[in-house]
Design a protein around this motif. Structure first.
Motif: not given
Length: 206
Positions: A94-123
């Motif tokens: 929507l081309h909005l210019q303002r955001a407030v974020l609490c506890a954001p992650f980088t990417t969901m793949t990074d989160m999956a890598r924390r729990t599943l490891g590599w290469p399962l996070c790519l699933l």
């Protein structure tokens, strides 16, 4: 539901309706459930979340009689955890210019890598990518406030720090000492309220 004086509307999770009652009453708040949650049908994949956000925004504009330019001038987004991805997708779309974020992650793949490891996070099928969304917003000159607890046991504070380091002109990070994942919004409630006022240029923030 939109409540309060409509100087700004912030898409926000229903989980934080209590906190919103304590925030600046001159703002309006649009409460949103993900597809598949609460009373919403469907499934919470990225495309469906984006479709829902756009559909709700159209209804918001109709209710407040805002055109697209006024929406961009007066509206921002708020999100917590997975909601940060939903908020950033909405802001990008929507081309909005303002955001407030609490506890954001980088990417969901990074989160999956924390729990599943590599290469399962790519699933991982749901490729939520907050880095990519922030890259777009940074190119548009957007301003983002991030709140992250140092004791976050779900999304490590290092991810919030990484986002701030990657986009120093866009992201301002505030760390909550000893705040856990589900506590950060409550613990930082006053600072979140101030950030909302600051981002919208409210006189109360000056």
């Amino acid at each position: 539901t939109v409540t309060g004086v409509q100087t700004c509307a912030l898409p926000i999770s229903l989980d934080y309706s209590i906190e919103a009652q304590q925030w600046d009453a001159r703002f309006g708040y649009l409460f949103v459930d993900y597809p598949g949650y609460g009373l919403c049908a469907g499934s919470p994949n990225p495309d469906r979340i984006k479709e829902s956000a756009v559909a709700l925004t159209v209804k918001l504009q109709n209710e407040l009689h805002w055109d697209d330019a006024e929406l961009r001038a007066r509206c921002g987004v708020f999100g917590h955890s997975l909601g940060c991805a939903a908020a950033l997708m909405t802001a990008e779309k929507l081309h909005l210019q303002r955001a407030v974020l609490c506890a954001p992650f980088t990417t969901m793949t990074d989160m999956a890598r924390r729990t599943l490891g590599w290469p399962l996070c790519l699933l991982n099928r749901h490729r939520f990518d907050n880095i990519a969304r922030l890259q777009t917003l940074a190119g548009r000159g957007a301003q983002v406030r991030v709140f992250h607890g140092t004791a976050d046991e779900v999304v490590p504070v290092e991810m919030g720090r990484e986002l701030a380091a990657k986009f120093p002109q866009t992201v301002r990070l505030t760390e909550g000492t000893d705040s856990h994942h589900n506590e950060v919004v409550t613990d930082a409630s006053d600072a979140i309220n101030a950030a909302m006022r600051d981002l919208t240029g409210s006189p109360a923030a000056r």
